[in-house]
Design an enzyme around this catalytic site. Structure first.
Site, mmCIF file in Angstrom:
data_model
loop_
_atom_site.group_PDB
_atom_site.id
_atom_site.type_symbol
_atom_site.label_atom_id
_atom_site.label_comp_id
_atom_site.label_asym_id
_atom_site.label_seq_id
_atom_site.Cartn_x
_atom_site.Cartn_y
_atom_site.Cartn_z
ATOM 1 N N GLU A 278 0.836 -1.215 0.000
ATOM 2 C CA GLU A 278 0.000 0.000 0.000
ATOM 3 C C GLU A 278 0.867 1.260 0.000
ATOM 4 O O GLU A 278 0.564 2.231 0.697
ATOM 5 C CB GLU A 278 -0.936 0.009 1.220
ATOM 6 N N ASP A 280 2.432 4.662 -0.177
ATOM 7 C CA ASP A 280 2.281 6.084 -0.509
ATOM 8 C C ASP A 280 3.202 6.865 0.417
ATOM 9 O O ASP A 280 3.591 6.371 1.482
ATOM 10 C CB ASP A 280 0.826 6.587 -0.464
#
Ligand code: G3I
Length: 463
Positions: A278, A280
């Site tokens: 995930e 970011d």
């Protein structure tokens, strides 16, 4: 909350013959000034990221929202990535909002899109403390009932997509920061062995899917990742079907853990795959060229660590565009966390990913944004002016133009921009609603000003 940001740019003078042609075209009280080449802006890699990743034996994925998989969003999602993770579509609260009543529409759509684009799908997620249906969280259940509910849920969902998914994030976020088990519906009701049971049920429903435990703040070596390490080690020792660990990697600018590669390696040495699931990298808004350069270095560090470890399966970004990121909704004042900006322009992070995967990025030779200053009407004491910013082969998400008046002109009023004048120096920035100038688009603003004696046209720069 979305906040516009300043893009990194570099100015370049008009070439001589072009300058003369433009000057002739706009002779009189009109001129063209400043051409902005998108020199330091990243551009699409020479090869799509998915091809670069495949050549390295890696998977590059993105979380997606099913309803957005058309137009430019769909083109990038399908063209640049070889794996998709539904951001929300496979969560229990989405697929069974009412007990016994299922909604698979978005999940099915994403799986179909992935198949049409020759992409893997990473299922996310079967057992979590969040985004569960209210009928489940508000219910009162015996241990046996809770266990049956969980088994049914896992069996139903995994069976539906049997043979179609490469991997499942079976258990999501089971640990506290100190490495103790998180107090959840599952832990409190079933004990720590809910994790082994969930993996076993998932494996029975789809023996070919790789089964993961996924968590955040486990990217570096720390108490939480060590608890995960010890759990995986004991599950392996017991013969529980566990194939991998997911490191979510919701990181902060400049804070990629120095032990990331070492941590990936220690899990790999246990005999499981590791996926960054995930990724970011958020920053305080507004972004600027310094922050975007740091972010590029951070993205590169994460990809480099995965490339360096054979059992690192790949990296998935949690949304590829800043227009589809959870960060601004949850971390007030933060954003710009993904590799593409809100207008789908690749950011420096995109080029850094390509570089880590062995690729190159070539700026297009002609991409530019130009500024045109013109006097629309003029009377004995005043005039109305207009400035137009037009982009071709480049794009802006915010803008600011500057010029210096040479004959005492004074701005009295502006519209569609915020203008300030200090002495002869004028600076005009976008209004809240017109910072975006897409590739092939333009923005215009106007102003009134006073003059006397003469009204020469200034040189306007964009920057
Ligand atoms: O779909 C509704 C919409 O109908 C409604 O109008 C709107 C109003 O707020 O909400 C919409 O639901 C939102 C949903 O995302 C879809 O956009 C929820 O409020 C919002 O809470 C939900 O956020 C998701 C979040 O998980 C929930 O915890 C994010 O999109 C999603 O990216 C995020 O993903 C998680 C991973 O699953 C696990 N790891 C952490 C990661 C970030 O929180």
């Amino acid at each position: 909350m979305r906040t516009s940001r300043t893009r990194s740019t570099r100015t370049r003078p008009l070439r001589g013959s072009l300058r003369r042609r433009v000057a002739a075209l706009f002779a009189g009280a009109v001129t063209v000034a400043a051409l902005l080449a998108a020199g330091t802006t990243a551009h699409a890699a020479d090869a799509p990221l998915r091809d670069l990743a495949a050549a390295k034996g890696k998977v590059i994925g993105t979380a997606v929202t099913g309803s957005k998989l058309t137009g430019t969003y769909g083109t990038i999602a399908g063209g640049q990535f070889n794996s998709l993770t539904p951001g929300n579509a496979m969560k229990w609260g989405t697929v069974e909002p009412t007990r016994g009543s299922f909604n698979w529409a978005e999940a099915d759509q994403i799986v179909a899109f992935a198949q049409a684009h020759n992409q893997q799908v990473r299922g996310h997620t079967l057992v979590w403390h969040s985004q569960n249906p209210s009928w489940l969280t508000n219910g009162t259940w015996t241990t046996a009932e809770l266990s049956a509910l969980l088994q049914d849920h896992i069996t139903t969902e995994v069976t539906r997509y049997k043979g179609k998914l490469a991997a499942w994030d079976v258990v999501n976020e089971p640990f506290n920061e100190d490495g103790t088990y998180r107090s959840t519906l599952w832990y409190n009701g079933l004990g720590a062995d809910y994790i082994a049971q969930a993996l076993t049920w998932a494996h029975a429903a789809d023996p070919s899917a790789k089964l993961y435990i996924n968590d955040y703040n486990v990217e570096g070596v720390n108490a939480k990742s060590t608890a995960l390490y010890n759990l995986v080690k004991s599950l392996k020792a017991r013969g529980v079907p566990i194939d991998g660990v997911g490191l979510q990697a919701h990181l902060i600018l400049g804070q990629v853990p120095g032990t990331l590669q070492q941590n990936i390696q220690r899990f790999a040495d246990l005999g499981v795959d590791v996926a960054v699931t995930e990724l970011d990298i958020r920053m305080q808004l507004p972004s600027d060229s310094t922050k975007l350069a740091q972010q590029a270095a951070d993205y590169k560090a994460v990809f480099d660590a995965c490339v360096a470890v054979t059992r690192c399966y790949g990296v998935t970004v949690w949304g590829f565009t800043d227009s589809d990121s959870w960060i601004p909704d949850v971390f007030s004042g933060y954003g710009a966390a993904t590799p593409y900006d809100e207008n789908y322009a690749p950011k420096p992070a995109y080029g850094a990913i390509a570089a880590s995967l062995g690729g190159t990025t070539t700026p297009p030779p002609t991409g530019a944004c130009t500024v045109t200053y013109s006097v629309q009407t003029q009377w004995n004491t005043g005039f109305t002016g207009q400035v137009r910013i037009a982009c071709s082969g480049a794009a802006l998400s915010s803008w600011k133009v500057n010029w210096t008046y040479g004959a005492g002109q004074q701005i009295t009023q502006a519209w569609n921009a915020t203008c300030t004048q200090s002495g002869a120096a004028v600076s005009c920035a976008n209004a809240s609603y017109n910072g975006s100038v897409p590739d092939g688009g333009s923005v215009t603003f106007g102003f009134n000003a006073s003059w006397s004696g003469s009204n020469p046209v200034p040189t306007v720069t964009l920057g």
